[in-house]
Scaffold this motif. Structure first.
Motif, PDB file in Angstrom:
ATOM      1  N   VAL A 131       0.643  -1.046   0.170  1.00 55.20           N
ATOM      2  CA  VAL A 131      -0.290   0.116   0.022  1.00 55.20           C
ATOM      3  C   VAL A 131       0.921   0.896   0.269  1.00 55.20           C
ATOM      4  O   VAL A 131       0.619   2.171  -0.860  1.00 55.20           O
ATOM      5  CB  VAL A 131      -0.866  -0.026   1.147  1.00 55.20           C
ATOM      6  CG1 VAL A 131      -1.510   1.656   1.121  1.00 55.20           C
ATOM      7  CG2 VAL A 131      -2.586  -1.077   1.420  1.00 55.20           C
ATOM      8  N   ARG A 132       1.789   1.760   0.737  1.00 59.59           N
ATOM      9  CA  ARG A 132       2.769   2.414   0.012  1.00 59.59           C
ATOM     10  C   ARG A 132       3.453   2.619  -0.581  1.00 59.59           C
ATOM     11  O   ARG A 132       3.951   3.647  -0.807  1.00 59.59           O
ATOM     12  CB  ARG A 132       3.646   2.393   2.018  1.00 59.59           C
ATOM     13  CG  ARG A 132       3.398   2.601   2.805  1.00 59.59           C
ATOM     14  CD  ARG A 132       5.025   2.734   4.278  1.00 59.59           C
ATOM     15  NE  ARG A 132       4.963   1.034   4.846  1.00 59.59           N
ATOM     16  CZ  ARG A 132       6.146   0.529   4.862  1.00 59.59           C
ATOM     17  NH1 ARG A 132       6.919   1.724   5.114  1.00 59.59           N
ATOM     18  NH2 ARG A 132       6.455  -0.978   4.934  1.00 59.59           N
ATOM     19  N   SER A 133       3.610   1.114  -1.270  1.00 62.57           N
ATOM     20  CA  SER A 133       4.334   2.022  -2.701  1.00 62.57           C
ATOM     21  C   SER A 133       3.737   2.174  -3.696  1.00 62.57           C
ATOM     22  O   SER A 133       3.750   2.746  -4.817  1.00 62.57           O
ATOM     23  CB  SER A 133       4.858   0.363  -3.614  1.00 62.57           C
ATOM     24  OG  SER A 133       3.642   0.166  -3.718  1.00 62.57           O
ATOM     25  N   TRP A 134       2.302   2.166  -3.450  1.00 63.81           N
ATOM     26  CA  TRP A 134       1.617   3.478  -4.492  1.00 63.81           C
ATOM     27  C   TRP A 134       1.677   4.194  -4.416  1.00 63.81           C
ATOM     28  O   TRP A 134       1.118   5.276  -5.114  1.00 63.81           O
ATOM     29  CB  TRP A 134       0.099   2.740  -3.895  1.00 63.81           C
ATOM     30  CG  TRP A 134      -0.457   1.093  -4.321  1.00 63.81           C
ATOM     31  CD1 TRP A 134      -0.046  -0.196  -5.122  1.00 63.81           C
ATOM     32  CD2 TRP A 134      -1.879   0.768  -3.709  1.00 63.81           C
ATOM     33  NE1 TRP A 134      -0.430  -0.907  -5.021  1.00 63.81           N
ATOM     34  CE2 TRP A 134      -1.862  -0.770  -3.892  1.00 63.81           C
ATOM     35  CE3 TRP A 134      -2.723   1.129  -2.790  1.00 63.81           C
ATOM     36  CZ2 TRP A 134      -2.442  -1.899  -3.799  1.00 63.81           C
ATOM     37  CZ3 TRP A 134      -3.808   0.247  -2.655  1.00 63.81           C
ATOM     38  CH2 TRP A 134      -3.334  -1.016  -2.845  1.00 63.81           C
ATOM     39  N   GLY A 135       1.930   5.319  -3.280  1.00 59.69           N
ATOM     40  CA  GLY A 135       2.116   6.433  -2.732  1.00 59.69           C
ATOM     41  C   GLY A 135       1.015   7.232  -3.049  1.00 59.69           C
ATOM     42  O   GLY A 135       0.262   7.037  -2.158  1.00 59.69           O
ATOM     43  N   THR A 136       1.574   8.625  -3.809  1.00 62.38           N
ATOM     44  CA  THR A 136       0.011   9.287  -4.126  1.00 62.38           C
ATOM     45  C   THR A 136      -0.577   9.170  -5.312  1.00 62.38           C
ATOM     46  O   THR A 136      -1.742   9.439  -4.817  1.00 62.38           O
ATOM     47  CB  THR A 136       0.565  10.616  -4.391  1.00 62.38           C
ATOM     48  OG1 THR A 136       1.341  10.802  -5.934  1.00 62.38           O
ATOM     49  CG2 THR A 136       1.049  11.347  -3.743  1.00 62.38           C
ATOM     50  N   GLU A 137      -0.340   8.046  -5.626  1.00 57.77           N
ATOM     51  CA  GLU A 137      -1.535   7.216  -6.112  1.00 57.77           C
ATOM     52  C   GLU A 137      -2.830   6.286  -5.092  1.00 57.77           C
ATOM     53  O   GLU A 137      -3.576   5.930  -6.326  1.00 57.77           O
ATOM     54  CB  GLU A 137      -1.232   6.540  -7.765  1.00 57.77           C
ATOM     55  CG  GLU A 137       0.096   7.922  -8.150  1.00 57.77           C
ATOM     56  CD  GLU A 137      -0.836   8.336  -9.446  1.00 57.77           C
ATOM     57  OE1 GLU A 137      -1.608   6.947  -9.684  1.00 57.77           O
ATOM     58  OE2 GLU A 137      -0.936   9.709  -9.389  1.00 57.77           O
ATOM     59  N   LYS A 138      -2.829   6.060  -4.181  1.00 57.40           N
ATOM     60  CA  LYS A 138      -3.281   4.899  -3.738  1.00 57.40           C
ATOM     61  C   LYS A 138      -4.663   4.932  -4.124  1.00 57.40           C
ATOM     62  O   LYS A 138      -5.552   4.166  -3.289  1.00 57.40           O
ATOM     63  CB  LYS A 138      -3.214   5.280  -2.247  1.00 57.40           C
ATOM     64  CG  LYS A 138      -3.315   6.467  -1.543  1.00 57.40           C
ATOM     65  CD  LYS A 138      -2.769   6.328  -0.030  1.00 57.40           C
ATOM     66  CE  LYS A 138      -2.592   6.995   0.703  1.00 57.40           C
ATOM     67  NZ  LYS A 138      -2.411   7.269   1.991  1.00 57.40           N
ATOM     68  N   GLY A 139      -5.057   6.243  -4.141  1.00 61.70           N
ATOM     69  CA  GLY A 139      -6.571   6.547  -4.160  1.00 61.70           C
ATOM     70  C   GLY A 139      -6.774   6.586  -5.706  1.00 61.70           C
ATOM     71  O   GLY A 139      -8.457   5.559  -5.999  1.00 61.70           O
ATOM     72  N   HIS A 140      -6.600   5.299  -6.245  1.00 63.41           N
ATOM     73  CA  HIS A 140      -6.333   4.409  -7.880  1.00 63.41           C
ATOM     74  C   HIS A 140      -6.229   3.685  -7.716  1.00 63.41           C
ATOM     75  O   HIS A 140      -7.017   2.128  -8.779  1.00 63.41           O
ATOM     76  CB  HIS A 140      -5.247   5.565  -8.886  1.00 63.41           C
ATOM     77  CG  HIS A 140      -5.822   6.899  -9.199  1.00 63.41           C
ATOM     78  ND1 HIS A 140      -6.623   7.552 -10.046  1.00 63.41           N
ATOM     79  CD2 HIS A 140      -4.836   7.890  -8.700  1.00 63.41           C
ATOM     80  CE1 HIS A 140      -6.491   8.907 -10.121  1.00 63.41           C
ATOM     81  NE2 HIS A 140      -5.625   9.625  -9.102  1.00 63.41           N
ATOM     82  N   TYR A 141      -6.075   3.092  -6.868  1.00 59.03           N
ATOM     83  CA  TYR A 141      -5.834   1.316  -6.210  1.00 59.03           C
ATOM     84  C   TYR A 141      -6.925   0.600  -5.239  1.00 59.03           C
ATOM     85  O   TYR A 141      -7.335   1.289  -4.818  1.00 59.03           O
ATOM     86  CB  TYR A 141      -4.383   0.964  -5.758  1.00 59.03           C
ATOM     87  CG  TYR A 141      -3.312   1.509  -6.909  1.00 59.03           C
ATOM     88  CD1 TYR A 141      -2.971  -0.219  -7.456  1.00 59.03           C
ATOM     89  CD2 TYR A 141      -2.635   2.816  -6.882  1.00 59.03           C
ATOM     90  CE1 TYR A 141      -1.570   0.396  -8.354  1.00 59.03           C
ATOM     91  CE2 TYR A 141      -1.123   2.595  -7.590  1.00 59.03           C
ATOM     92  CZ  TYR A 141      -0.950   1.393  -8.678  1.00 59.03           C
ATOM     93  OH  TYR A 141       0.237   1.623  -9.085  1.00 59.03           O
ATOM     94  N   SER A 142      -6.810  -0.815  -5.688  1.00 54.00           N
ATOM     95  CA  SER A 142      -7.512  -1.145  -4.857  1.00 54.00           C
ATOM     96  C   SER A 142      -7.150  -2.413  -4.263  1.00 54.00           C
ATOM     97  O   SER A 142      -6.700  -2.883  -5.083  1.00 54.00           O
ATOM     98  CB  SER A 142      -9.034  -1.060  -5.356  1.00 54.00           C
ATOM     99  OG  SER A 142      -9.209  -1.077  -6.270  1.00 54.00           O
TER     100      SER A 142
END
Length: 87
Positions: free
Chosen positions: A74-85
């Motif tokens: 989850v941390r690796s998603w960085g600022t894009e975490k809102g686009h991942y699930s």
């Protein structure tokens, strides 16, 4: 689209939300929680099927390895975490 929720807890855990058959399931994870641990938390033990966890973004799904630490992923998603699930 499914949204991943995070909430820091004082026990150094993170709350995540996983979409299981269209239902959002919340669980607490620590820095040592693996994909396999999450599957065991959200899926009933008496189920005889094999399950996997997918990392999804814009309709593209990748299988998460059973030994992957979820908090690190989850941390690796960085600022894009809102686009991942996680599905």
């Amino acid at each position: 689209m499914f949204i991943l929720y995070f909430q820091a807890m004082k026990e150094q855990t993170t709350m995540i939300c996983i979409n299981v058959d269209g239902t959002n399931v919340f669980c607490h994870i620590s820095k040592r929680t693996t994909c396999s641990d999450v599957i065991n938390i959200v899926i009933p033990q008496q189920t005889k099927c094999t399950f996997v966890l997918y990392e999804s973004r814009d309709g593209v799904e990748n299988i998460v390895d059973f030994n992957t630490r979820i908090q690190k992923l989850v941390r690796s998603w960085g600022t894009e975490k809102g686009h991942y699930s996680l599905v």
